[in-house]
Design a protein around this motif. Structure first.
Motif, PDB file in Angstrom:
ATOM      1  N   SER A 167       6.282   5.037  -3.303  1.00 17.95           N
ATOM      2  CA  SER A 167       5.632   4.964  -1.957  1.00 17.95           C
ATOM      3  C   SER A 167       4.101   5.573  -2.345  1.00 17.95           C
ATOM      4  CB  SER A 167       6.298   6.002  -1.237  1.00 17.95           C
ATOM      5  OG  SER A 167       5.923   7.316  -1.413  1.00 17.95           O
ATOM      6  N   SER A 168       3.917   6.081  -3.618  1.00 18.89           N
ATOM      7  CA  SER A 168       2.602   6.631  -3.713  1.00 18.89           C
ATOM      8  C   SER A 168       1.311   5.593  -3.822  1.00 18.89           C
ATOM      9  CB  SER A 168       2.745   7.509  -5.139  1.00 18.89           C
ATOM     10  OG  SER A 168       2.897   6.529  -6.167  1.00 18.89           O
ATOM     11  N   GLY A 169       1.658   4.208  -3.760  1.00 21.48           N
ATOM     12  CA  GLY A 169       0.857   3.356  -3.965  1.00 21.48           C
ATOM     13  C   GLY A 169       0.764   2.525  -5.278  1.00 21.48           C
ATOM     14  N   PRO A 170      -0.179   1.277  -5.535  1.00 21.86           N
ATOM     15  CA  PRO A 170      -0.285   0.683  -6.511  1.00 21.86           C
ATOM     16  C   PRO A 170      -0.915   1.431  -7.927  1.00 21.86           C
ATOM     17  CG  PRO A 170      -1.653   0.145  -4.981  1.00 21.86           C
ATOM     18  CD  PRO A 170      -1.235   1.181  -4.559  1.00 21.86           C
ATOM     19  N   GLN A 171      -1.485   2.450  -7.730  1.00 21.95           N
ATOM     20  CA  GLN A 171      -2.112   3.069  -9.006  1.00 21.95           C
ATOM     21  C   GLN A 171      -1.282   3.136 -10.190  1.00 21.95           C
ATOM     22  OE1 GLN A 171      -3.488   6.992  -8.697  1.00 21.95           O
ATOM     23  NE2 GLN A 171      -5.072   6.799 -10.348  1.00 21.95           N
ATOM     24  N   PRO A 200       0.852   9.289  -1.093  1.00 26.21           N
ATOM     25  CA  PRO A 200      -0.231   9.478  -2.025  1.00 26.21           C
ATOM     26  C   PRO A 200       0.041  10.585  -3.022  1.00 26.21           C
ATOM     27  CG  PRO A 200      -1.507   8.867  -0.171  1.00 26.21           C
ATOM     28  CD  PRO A 200      -0.250   9.153   0.280  1.00 26.21           C
TER      29      PRO A 200
END
Length: 368
Positions: free
Chosen positions: A224-228, A353
């Motif tokens: 869930s933190s994103g694509p980084q 994030p």
């Protein structure tokens, strides 16, 4: 436990001598036992103490009950006191702490994943003040106070969303989390054995110590933190069987904190032909193993191909170290000259994030 000491002192007020000592001992025992139950459910020591004392009610009420107990014949006092305390505790049990059995099983249409007992889940959500309405294959979750209080889980369009096993119906963990997330409620995960999922004010405890369910739950938080972090690579669980070993770190870890080890593994591509021959290409897969810190030590399973590794101090450093090896026709193994970049993450329990922070390599030491 100063709050407990103060509470017991006030709750036994009005009794003296041996009677007060006996009642004080039994009350302290009940509080300690209940605190331990909450600790196993994922609460911190301070949270467990606060919740236990909140359940018992005002000290004056308990004190009054104990004075009534003291009027019974001596042989009956212990039994009556136990009944009094049990009634106080279980009648005040926070409804959102109802446990839900979870399993890790293979769906005919999808593969292995984590599932929650649907009937138990419905009851737990209702007791927590929300609602899980409709049958498993077309359910809607409702969380009071959320920006979008009701959200359909769309289970009918996802063959893997439900599972029937041994006469029981189960709901996919990811499907349920997705529904909670889409209501806009703040979602948090806490604890390890018997972890809790909290959506707004609704708290649901999963009844599991299965490493696969636990890893699945927290890996969804990382995603869930994103694509980084994954940057296009597949993020999957490391199965602690087969070609894996062990690695341990010591350091100043958060007591009972949950941590993740992210490691890059080379994946080979094979043709779709009957022979399925290996192609001269592949990809990097990010394998994840998650565990709870114990007494200043973290133990993980690690892919044997990643035994030569170097901890990265940030996600950017991790990605930069991976860049030269994304073309897997050039290198397909890590060695002392080409150590794998690895990330050690502390998980916050929050979705989004701020799901994790990177642990500084300087703060930990790999055990030989």
């Amino acid at each position: 436990m100063k709050q407990t000491e103060q509470y017991v002192r006030q709750a036994t007020r009005g009794l003296w001598g041996k009677a007060r000592r006996e009642l004080k001992t039994e009350l302290e025992g009940h509080i300690a036992e209940r605190c331990q139950e909450f600790r196993l459910a994922g609460l911190s020591a301070a949270e467990a103490e606060r919740q236990t004392l909140r359940e018992l009610g005002a000290p004056a009420q308990v004190s009054g009950g104990m004075l009534d107990v003291h009027t019974f014949p001596a042989l009956g006092k212990a039994g009556v006191l136990s009944a009094l305390l049990a009634t106080a505790i279980f009648s005040a049990l926070p409804q959102g702490l109802a446990q839900v059995q979870s399993i890790y099983s293979r769906s005919e249409n999808y593969g292995a994943s984590s599932y929650l007992d649907f009937q138990q889940l419905k009851e737990a959500v209702q007791k927590a003040g929300g609602e899980l309405s409709g049958p498993a294959d077309s359910a809607t979750v409702t969380i009071p106070g959320a920006p979008r209080p009701s959200y359909p889980l769309n289970t009918a369009q996802a063959p893997s969303a439900t599972l029937t096993q041994d006469g029981k119906t189960y709901l996919n963990l990811g499907t349920f989390l997705g529904g909670l997330f889409n209501t806009g409620a703040d979602i948090n995960v806490g604890g390890w054995n018997n972890p809790t999922i909290q959506a707004g004010q609704a708290r649901i405890t999963l009844e599991t110590q299965d490493w696969r369910v636990l890893n699945d739950l927290y890996m969804r938080l990382i995603r869930s933190s994103g694509p980084q972090l994954n940057a296009g690579a597949i993020l999957s669980r490391l199965e602690p069987i087969g070609d894996t070993g062990e690695v341990a770190f010591t350091g100043t870890f958060a007591p009972d904190g949950v941590y993740a080890l992210i490691m890059p593994v080379f994946g080979e591509w094979f043709s779709q032909t009957a022979g399925g021959e290996q192609l001269d290409s592949g990809s990097i897969v990010l394998k994840t193993n998650i565990n709870q810190a114990k007494a200043g030590q973290l133990d993980f399973r690690i892919d044997n191909g990643v035994q030569n590794f170097k901890l990265a101090s940030s996600v950017d450093e991790f990605q930069l170290a991976l860049d030269p090896y994304r073309d897997t026709t050039k290198l397909r193994q890590w060695d002392a000259q080409h150590p794998a970049p690895v990330l050690l993450l502390k998980l916050s329990g929050k979705f989004g994030p701020d799901a994790y922070t990177v642990v500084s390599p300087a703060s930990v030491k790999k055990q030989p």
